[in-house]
Design an enzyme around this catalytic site. Structure first.
Site, PDB file in Angstrom:
ATOM      1  N   GLU A  66      49.675  53.157  36.973  1.00 21.63           N
ATOM      2  CA  GLU A  66      50.307  51.855  36.808  1.00 21.63           C
ATOM      3  C   GLU A  66      49.746  50.895  37.850  1.00 21.63           C
ATOM      4  O   GLU A  66      49.831  51.167  39.055  1.00 21.63           O
ATOM      5  CB  GLU A  66      51.827  51.959  36.989  1.00 21.63           C
ATOM      6  CG  GLU A  66      52.504  50.606  36.834  1.00 21.63           C
ATOM      7  CD  GLU A  66      54.001  50.608  37.133  1.00 21.63           C
ATOM      8  OE1 GLU A  66      54.501  51.595  37.702  1.00 21.63           O
ATOM      9  OE2 GLU A  66      54.657  49.597  36.809  1.00 21.63           O
ATOM     10  N   ALA A  71      44.716  41.091  42.702  1.00 26.03           N
ATOM     11  CA  ALA A  71      44.419  39.692  43.053  1.00 26.03           C
ATOM     12  C   ALA A  71      43.116  39.572  43.826  1.00 26.03           C
ATOM     13  O   ALA A  71      42.700  40.476  44.543  1.00 26.03           O
ATOM     14  CB  ALA A  71      45.560  39.080  43.869  1.00 26.03           C
ATOM     15  N   ILE A  72      42.496  38.403  43.644  1.00 24.74           N
ATOM     16  CA  ILE A  72      41.297  37.997  44.370  1.00 24.74           C
ATOM     17  C   ILE A  72      41.685  36.743  45.147  1.00 24.74           C
ATOM     18  O   ILE A  72      42.425  35.897  44.623  1.00 24.74           O
ATOM     19  CB  ILE A  72      40.130  37.698  43.386  1.00 24.74           C
ATOM     20  CG1 ILE A  72      39.745  38.928  42.544  1.00 24.74           C
ATOM     21  CG2 ILE A  72      38.911  37.122  44.118  1.00 24.74           C
ATOM     22  CD1 ILE A  72      39.107  40.085  43.311  1.00 24.74           C
ATOM     23  N   VAL A  78      37.152  33.890  39.793  1.00 21.84           N
ATOM     24  CA  VAL A  78      36.255  33.541  38.675  1.00 21.84           C
ATOM     25  C   VAL A  78      34.778  33.566  39.071  1.00 21.84           C
ATOM     26  O   VAL A  78      33.977  32.749  38.627  1.00 21.84           O
ATOM     27  CB  VAL A  78      36.642  32.189  37.999  1.00 21.84           C
ATOM     28  CG1 VAL A  78      36.229  32.212  36.522  1.00 21.84           C
ATOM     29  CG2 VAL A  78      38.130  31.941  38.061  1.00 21.84           C
ATOM     30  N   LYS A  79      34.433  34.521  39.967  1.00 19.91           N
ATOM     31  CA  LYS A  79      33.029  34.731  40.339  1.00 19.91           C
ATOM     32  C   LYS A  79      32.601  36.147  39.968  1.00 19.91           C
ATOM     33  O   LYS A  79      31.557  36.616  40.406  1.00 19.91           O
ATOM     34  CB  LYS A  79      32.841  34.540  41.847  1.00 19.91           C
ATOM     35  CG  LYS A  79      33.092  33.120  42.344  1.00 19.91           C
ATOM     36  CD  LYS A  79      32.846  33.045  43.849  1.00 19.91           C
ATOM     37  CE  LYS A  79      33.104  31.638  44.375  1.00 19.91           C
ATOM     38  NZ  LYS A  79      32.956  31.617  45.856  1.00 19.91           N
ATOM     39  N   GLY A  80      33.474  36.859  39.259  1.00 20.06           N
ATOM     40  CA  GLY A  80      33.112  38.204  38.832  1.00 20.06           C
ATOM     41  C   GLY A  80      33.669  39.330  39.698  1.00 20.06           C
ATOM     42  O   GLY A  80      33.552  40.502  39.347  1.00 20.06           O
ATOM     43  N   THR A  83      36.313  41.577  37.906  1.00 22.26           N
ATOM     44  CA  THR A  83      35.742  42.512  36.935  1.00 22.26           C
ATOM     45  C   THR A  83      35.141  43.725  37.640  1.00 22.26           C
ATOM     46  O   THR A  83      35.374  44.869  37.242  1.00 22.26           O
ATOM     47  CB  THR A  83      34.654  41.787  36.107  1.00 22.26           C
ATOM     48  OG1 THR A  83      35.289  40.719  35.415  1.00 22.26           O
ATOM     49  CG2 THR A  83      33.981  42.722  35.118  1.00 22.26           C
ATOM     50  N   ASN A 109      49.759  34.375  32.963  1.00 25.07           N
ATOM     51  CA  ASN A 109      48.500  33.676  33.201  1.00 25.07           C
ATOM     52  C   ASN A 109      47.328  34.618  33.479  1.00 25.07           C
ATOM     53  O   ASN A 109      46.192  34.170  33.589  1.00 25.07           O
ATOM     54  CB  ASN A 109      48.652  32.633  34.325  1.00 25.07           C
ATOM     55  CG  ASN A 109      49.026  33.291  35.642  1.00 25.07           C
ATOM     56  OD1 ASN A 109      49.156  34.512  35.721  1.00 25.07           O
ATOM     57  ND2 ASN A 109      49.193  32.506  36.679  1.00 25.07           N
ATOM     58  N   ALA A 110      47.586  35.907  33.589  1.00 25.26           N
ATOM     59  CA  ALA A 110      46.501  36.858  33.848  1.00 25.26           C
ATOM     60  C   ALA A 110      46.164  37.688  32.606  1.00 25.26           C
ATOM     61  O   ALA A 110      45.262  38.524  32.649  1.00 25.26           O
ATOM     62  CB  ALA A 110      46.873  37.780  35.012  1.00 25.26           C
TER      63      ALA A 110
HETATM   64  N1  ACO Z   1      43.146  33.835  32.707  1.00 25.20           N
HETATM   65  C1  ACO Z   1      42.200  33.979  31.760  1.00 25.20           C
HETATM   66  N2  ACO Z   1      40.948  34.430  32.011  1.00 25.20           N
HETATM   67  C2  ACO Z   1      40.663  34.718  33.283  1.00 25.20           C
HETATM   68  C3  ACO Z   1      41.591  34.586  34.331  1.00 25.20           C
HETATM   69  C4  ACO Z   1      42.878  34.119  34.012  1.00 25.20           C
HETATM   70  N3  ACO Z   1      43.837  33.976  34.926  1.00 25.20           N
HETATM   71  N4  ACO Z   1      41.008  34.953  35.489  1.00 25.20           N
HETATM   72  C5  ACO Z   1      39.753  35.296  35.166  1.00 25.20           C
HETATM   73  N5  ACO Z   1      39.564  35.169  33.838  1.00 25.20           N
HETATM   74  C6  ACO Z   1      38.364  35.479  33.069  1.00 25.20           C
HETATM   75  C7  ACO Z   1      37.138  34.823  33.662  1.00 25.20           C
HETATM   76  O1  ACO Z   1      36.930  33.541  33.134  1.00 25.20           O
HETATM   77  C8  ACO Z   1      36.053  35.795  33.253  1.00 25.20           C
HETATM   78  O2  ACO Z   1      35.650  35.568  31.920  1.00 25.20           O
HETATM   79  P1  ACO Z   1      34.107  35.713  31.455  1.00 25.20           P
HETATM   80  O3  ACO Z   1      33.775  37.151  31.702  1.00 25.20           O
HETATM   81  O4  ACO Z   1      34.132  35.313  30.032  1.00 25.20           O
HETATM   82  O5  ACO Z   1      33.335  34.797  32.353  1.00 25.20           O
HETATM   83  C9  ACO Z   1      36.751  37.154  33.286  1.00 25.20           C
HETATM   84  O6  ACO Z   1      38.143  36.871  33.162  1.00 25.20           O
HETATM   85  C10 ACO Z   1      36.510  37.893  34.582  1.00 25.20           C
HETATM   86  O7  ACO Z   1      36.688  37.011  35.658  1.00 25.20           O
HETATM   87  P2  ACO Z   1      36.477  37.441  37.164  1.00 25.20           P
HETATM   88  O8  ACO Z   1      35.683  36.366  37.860  1.00 25.20           O
HETATM   89  O9  ACO Z   1      35.968  38.818  37.251  1.00 25.20           O
HETATM   90  O10 ACO Z   1      38.000  37.365  37.646  1.00 25.20           O
HETATM   91  P3  ACO Z   1      38.556  37.059  39.121  1.00 25.20           P
HETATM   92  O11 ACO Z   1      37.615  37.550  40.144  1.00 25.20           O
HETATM   93  O12 ACO Z   1      38.987  35.645  39.213  1.00 25.20           O
HETATM   94  O13 ACO Z   1      39.879  37.984  39.132  1.00 25.20           O
HETATM   95  C11 ACO Z   1      42.250  37.670  38.865  1.00 25.20           C
HETATM   96  C12 ACO Z   1      40.885  37.774  38.173  1.00 25.20           C
HETATM   97  C13 ACO Z   1      42.537  38.964  39.612  1.00 25.20           C
HETATM   98  C14 ACO Z   1      43.316  37.442  37.781  1.00 25.20           C
HETATM   99  C15 ACO Z   1      42.210  36.494  39.868  1.00 25.20           C
HETATM  100  O14 ACO Z   1      41.843  35.321  39.214  1.00 25.20           O
HETATM  101  C16 ACO Z   1      43.520  36.263  40.606  1.00 25.20           C
HETATM  102  O15 ACO Z   1      43.724  36.815  41.674  1.00 25.20           O
HETATM  103  N6  ACO Z   1      44.418  35.421  40.061  1.00 25.20           N
HETATM  104  C17 ACO Z   1      45.683  35.090  40.687  1.00 25.20           C
HETATM  105  C18 ACO Z   1      46.618  36.288  40.808  1.00 25.20           C
HETATM  106  C19 ACO Z   1      46.920  36.952  39.483  1.00 25.20           C
HETATM  107  O16 ACO Z   1      47.225  36.310  38.494  1.00 25.20           O
HETATM  108  N7  ACO Z   1      46.831  38.290  39.478  1.00 25.20           N
HETATM  109  C20 ACO Z   1      47.197  39.137  38.346  1.00 25.20           C
HETATM  110  C21 ACO Z   1      48.682  39.203  38.267  1.00 25.20           C
HETATM  111  S1  ACO Z   1      49.296  40.506  37.195  1.00 25.20           S
HETATM  112  C22 ACO Z   1      49.305  41.903  38.167  1.00 25.20           C
HETATM  113  O17 ACO Z   1      48.998  41.832  39.347  1.00 25.20           O
HETATM  114  C23 ACO Z   1      49.708  43.201  37.575  1.00 25.20           C
END
Ligand code: ACO
Length: 155
Positions: A66, A71-72, A78-80, A83, A109-110
């Site tokens: 689980e 979080a990043i 959104v820099k990869g 992923t 939103n995630a």
């Molecule tokens: N909504 C929709 N798409 C997203 C989001 C989002 N919030 N964040 C990233 N993506 C997409 C990107 O555009 C990308 O798409 P692509 O492959 O077509 O270019 C793909 O997902 C991968 O993006 P990464 O750059 O690898 O994602 P990132 O490094 O930003 O990590 C994360 C994603 C962890 C959600 C980050 O944005 C973050 O910390 N957000 C705020 C906290 C959050 O919402 N955490 C998740 C909560 S739920 C939980 O913790 C169980």
């Protein structure tokens, strides 16, 4: 860039990232789970700083994990990294913990991020494998990801 996995690390950098990026989660709850011995954290570290992390609980007998927090840090999103972090987690969970699936309550939103990581809103895992193990949480959407048994997720 480095990826590390700890079961109980005492590093508070990623707890601060979780606290800032997951404002609905009380800080004490984050600290409790990250420090809890039944949870593990995979972190991305760049130049000695934590860029982000995932804290999860492996249920080894049930072969699923689980994801509690993911979080990043704000200026690196959104820099990869998210992923690559998820790919490291999948490889570690499969090869070290012996897991076949992940479940998580995703914030609204995630959901897009989790879908891109192979998660679905349909839960295929038989209920008796996870019911009673994970707590119901009404602030999110339950999502599932099957870990491929063979795929190399990292090079
Ligand atoms: N909504 C929709 N798409 C997203 C989001 C989002 N919030 N964040 C990233 N993506 C997409 C990107 O555009 C990308 O798409 P692509 O492959 O077509 O270019 C793909 O997902 C991968 O993006 P990464 O750059 O690898 O994602 P990132 O490094 O930003 O990590 C994360 C994603 C962890 C959600 C980050 O944005 C973050 O910390 N957000 C705020 C906290 C959050 O919402 N955490 C998740 C909560 S739920 C939980 O913790 C169980």
């Amino acid at each position: 860039l480095k990826f590390v996995c700890y079961s109980n690390d005492g590093v508070d950098e990623h707890m601060n990232i979780f606290a800032r990026q997951l404002p609905n989660m009380p800080k004490e709850y984050i600290v409790r789970l990250v420090m809890d011995r039944s949870h593990k954290s995979v972190m991305v570290i760049r130049r000695n700083h934590v860029v982000g992390g995932i804290t999860y609980r492996p249920y080894v007998s049930q072969k699923f994990g689980e994801i509690a927090f993911c979080a990043i840090t704000a200026d690196e999103q959104v820099k990869g990294y998210g992923t690559r972090l998820m790919n490291h987690l999948k490889q570690h969970a499969r090869d070290v913990d012996g897991l076949t699936h992940f479940l998580t309550y995703a914030d609204n939103n995630a959901v897009g991020y989790f879908i891109k990581q192979g998660f679905t809103k349909e839960i295929h895992l038989e209920k008796d494998r996870w019911q009673g193990y994970i707590k119901d949480y009404d602030g999110g959407i339950l999502m599932e990801c099957k870990i491929d048994p063979k795929l190399p997720y990292i090079d």
